[in-house]
Write an enzyme that holds these catalytic residues in place. Sequence first.
Site, PDB file in Angstrom:
ATOM      1  N   LYS A  67       0.033  12.087  -2.856  1.00  0.00           N
ATOM      2  CA  LYS A  67      -0.299  11.729  -4.304  1.00  0.00           C
ATOM      3  C   LYS A  67       0.517  12.842  -5.163  1.00  0.00           C
ATOM      4  CE  LYS A  67      -2.265   8.811  -6.123  1.00  0.00           C
ATOM      5  NZ  LYS A  67      -1.653   7.699  -6.998  1.00  0.00           N
TER       6      LYS A  67
ATOM      7  N   ASP B 246      -1.441   5.552  -2.418  1.00  0.00           N
ATOM      8  CA  ASP B 246      -2.201   4.203  -2.797  1.00  0.00           C
ATOM      9  C   ASP B 246      -1.228   3.111  -2.559  1.00  0.00           C
ATOM     10  OD1 ASP B 246      -0.475   5.604  -4.537  1.00  0.00           O
ATOM     11  OD2 ASP B 246      -1.525   4.683  -6.402  1.00  0.00           O
TER      12      ASP B 246
ATOM     13  N   ASP C 129      -8.248   3.998   9.044  1.00  0.00           N
ATOM     14  CA  ASP C 129      -9.539   3.083   9.238  1.00  0.00           C
ATOM     15  C   ASP C 129      -8.923   1.789   8.863  1.00  0.00           C
ATOM     16  OD1 ASP C 129     -10.993   5.050  10.363  1.00  0.00           O
ATOM     17  OD2 ASP C 129     -12.531   4.983   8.977  1.00  0.00           O
TER      18      ASP C 129
END
Length: 360
Positions: free
Chosen positions: A194, A227, A255
């Site tokens: 990020k 994201d 995950d």
Amino acid sequence: MTTYNIMLLPGDGIGPEITAEVRRVMAWVEKAHGVTFDVSEGLIGGAAYDAEGTPLSDETLDRAKAADAILLACVGGPKWDGKTAYDKRPEAGLLRLRKELDVFANLRPALCFDALADASSLKREFVAGLDILFVRELSGGVYFGEPRGIEDLPGGGRVGINTQRYTDAEIIRIARVAFEMARKRRGLVHSAEKSNVMESGLLWREEVTKLHDAEYSDVKLEHILADNCAMQLVKAPKQFDVILTDNLFGDILSDAAAMLTGSLGMLPSASLGDGGPGLYEPVHGSAPDIAGKGIANPLAAILSFAMALRYSLDMGDAADQVEAAVSQALNEVRTGDIWAEGFDRVGTTGMGDAVLKALG
């Protein structure tokens, strides 16, 4: 005859059940490949806390450091949630083990076996043939950064503090692993961070770029915000080859990708350092709701053993055999988490039987 020192840490929940199936596959490899596994077991997590008052004893840690490979199943459960001091929780034992071993590179494959393509939450055409390798930095970042804690505020109230911190050296060494892995695969690395809102992410992007330009220009590098990476994993997951991430984003993104493959219970992982023993563990948790029922899926643990054969024991041929046997077993039987019409439903031992049958 070569002898390897293997340490098993069954842990909590379904851990002992799936570890028992790994031991059966280990016995087959011993016989088929003429090696000896000197196997010892230790306590970790809630089981260690109950017996020893700590989630990882110094004695167990010392034995782990002396092993050639460590196979860990899973830790934690409601028995200990909120009922032990924070530094004594089961997960603290796992974090300490990773930190003390300095296994900074976590390899998490997200591989969709063809037999499970219809078990994914996405349509078959999006996941059939999916083969992603996450390279996650494991010993730094927000999970270990200081200062951390919960403090009282002067005017009342409290504040929780965690620090996201990375040095250039930490970034360079994990990026090097990602580029080396990509060279052995399809030659593409997506580096997820990020950098638009975090200075640690900006440093990450800068250092990954410098290393790439200096030593790995033969590998294609693409930067992606974490994201957006999450969105793209759902939109078009097969665009990815190797995904390089920090500790926090790697935990979350891998995950999410795991569910694309049909079941979190199918995925192994390897945690590697510079020269010490590798730590191998399935991605799934301890599943306390089904512990002791004999219905847990042992395949992620068996595939983690295959990764140990490949990365720590230099037994790539044996790893290939185990992985092929898992794939073949899935064409015949399924545990409940991946069951579909037309397949026999089996329990933990039954799935182990199917793998051993496929091994021959």
